[in-house]
Design a protein around this motif. Sequence first.
Motif, mmCIF file in Angstrom:
data_model
loop_
_atom_site.group_PDB
_atom_site.id
_atom_site.type_symbol
_atom_site.label_atom_id
_atom_site.label_comp_id
_atom_site.label_asym_id
_atom_site.label_seq_id
_atom_site.Cartn_x
_atom_site.Cartn_y
_atom_site.Cartn_z
ATOM 1 N N UNK A 186 -0.729 46.404 -17.289
ATOM 2 C CA UNK A 186 -0.590 45.056 -17.840
ATOM 3 C C UNK A 186 -1.872 44.252 -17.608
ATOM 4 N N UNK A 187 -2.394 44.324 -16.386
ATOM 5 C CA UNK A 187 -3.603 43.573 -16.040
ATOM 6 C C UNK A 187 -4.782 44.051 -16.884
ATOM 7 N N UNK A 188 -4.937 45.370 -17.019
ATOM 8 C CA UNK A 188 -6.033 45.914 -17.820
ATOM 9 C C UNK A 188 -5.915 45.476 -19.278
ATOM 10 N N UNK A 229 4.534 24.754 -23.300
ATOM 11 C CA UNK A 229 3.514 24.551 -22.277
ATOM 12 C C UNK A 229 3.453 25.619 -21.188
ATOM 13 N N UNK A 230 4.250 26.668 -21.264
ATOM 14 C CA UNK A 230 4.213 27.662 -20.191
ATOM 15 C C UNK A 230 3.093 28.670 -20.433
ATOM 16 N N UNK A 231 2.602 29.268 -19.337
ATOM 17 C CA UNK A 231 1.603 30.327 -19.443
ATOM 18 C C UNK A 231 2.271 31.710 -19.503
ATOM 19 N N UNK A 232 3.219 31.935 -18.591
ATOM 20 C CA UNK A 232 3.962 33.194 -18.612
ATOM 21 C C UNK A 232 5.413 32.919 -18.264
ATOM 22 N N UNK A 233 6.294 33.828 -18.663
ATOM 23 C CA UNK A 233 7.730 33.662 -18.424
ATOM 24 C C UNK A 233 8.271 34.880 -17.691
ATOM 25 N N UNK A 258 -3.385 33.723 -20.956
ATOM 26 C CA UNK A 258 -3.646 35.127 -20.640
ATOM 27 C C UNK A 258 -4.377 35.246 -19.310
ATOM 28 N N UNK A 259 -5.344 34.344 -19.069
ATOM 29 C CA UNK A 259 -6.066 34.356 -17.792
ATOM 30 C C UNK A 259 -5.121 34.060 -16.634
ATOM 31 N N UNK A 260 -4.280 33.032 -16.788
ATOM 32 C CA UNK A 260 -3.326 32.679 -15.717
ATOM 33 C C UNK A 260 -2.359 33.829 -15.448
ATOM 34 N N UNK A 261 -1.879 34.468 -16.506
ATOM 35 C CA UNK A 261 -0.948 35.587 -16.343
ATOM 36 C C UNK A 261 -1.638 36.751 -15.639
ATOM 37 N N UNK A 316 -1.209 27.530 -9.805
ATOM 38 C CA UNK A 316 -1.993 27.141 -10.966
ATOM 39 C C UNK A 316 -1.462 27.624 -12.293
ATOM 40 N N UNK A 317 -0.450 28.476 -12.281
ATOM 41 C CA UNK A 317 0.151 28.968 -13.526
ATOM 42 C C UNK A 317 1.465 28.242 -13.792
#
Length: 388
Positions: A186-188, A229-233, A258-261, A316-317
């Motif tokens: 996922x990170x990659x 307004x959310x970054x990830x769920x 995407x950066x925050x996630x 921060x996310x």
Amino acid sequence: MRSCSGWRRFLLCFSLLLIIFHIFSVFEFHPNSVIEIAPKKRNKKSDHLVLGPAAGQGLPNRLQCQGSKALNKSHFLTPSNASNVGDSISFVTVFTIYSTSLDSHADDKSSNLVTVGNVSYTKKERSMAILNVFINFIEVTMPQSNVIILADPESDLSLQRNKVTLYPIQGEYNRDKLMLQRIRSYIAFLNTRLKELAQNPGHTSHYIFTDSDIAVVDDLEHIFQKFPNFHLALTFRNNREQPLNSGFIAVRGTPESILRAKIFLQDVLEVYTLKYTNASRMLGDHLALAWVIKSQPNFDLRRFSKAQAFIEEIDGASVLFLPCATYNWTPPEGAGQFRGMPLDVKVVHFKGSRKRLMLESWNFFSSASDISDMLCLILMSGRTRYDF
């Protein structure tokens, strides 16, 4: 002394005989006592669907069934009225088959075959069947969406489907480290998307990372519209030790999100490798997610007790918490409290031995073309352990 010792042995033997006689008497006059061994029988997996009563009957906001017919139809979308506007959505899943070949002859024992409907599968073919059904449900409920499969470059998936992309990522895909590898993949993937957006900004594509053993039974585009307004769920449940389930993670497609996630998942991966490597095969990702969230000083864990969406700032996310009851519902397995299926369920997760139920559900839907009726079949079959 000898006679005394012999007398004691006689009394002991006589007492044992009385106990044995009493036990047999209980079974003779109370035949229902054999119910005590039922839990052992329930552990045996079934090789066909076992239908039981539909739980939750009479309860508000629960699916009501009469047999496999839904009495209260919901608002499930069909391809004819599904939304064609808005940003695109891609489903991302990690998949491997632990072999470079799908040759059915590799399984030389017929005992490895499992028959579902009119089709028999080897172990490898079962995995591919589950993946195809995963894609099938997305094609029905979200036909404009894409599917991205993060896979071992050495895997030969031989998968040719429209709107499906194989995305090779190097890593450790063995069984004992698959959950760790999933987070790394996922990170990659997110890191690659960040680089692509930096070079070609513009069109936004949201991402939903899921296990491949889920069925999307309703359109999920509203998540990104209703909560702008959310970054990830993440999805949560009322479980003290494992309140979060990593089988469903949504990421908004903006560069910041995407950066925050990515940073959030890096924190989860660090906790995973430091604290839960003994659970690297399974559950470690749930535990690491919970640790990251619980470590926040102002986070109120009591919010997990109510199946209502909410947003919290986590390092921060902006994290949207969605109830599993709607977005990651799992048919309960075995005994325990079971209050039926929420009427607004949108994602069904066929964990563990429920894989046969996933294939059977798709077969049923293919013949009936009614998602609500199919959900009744799942509801009536969900408490049995199947042979996958």
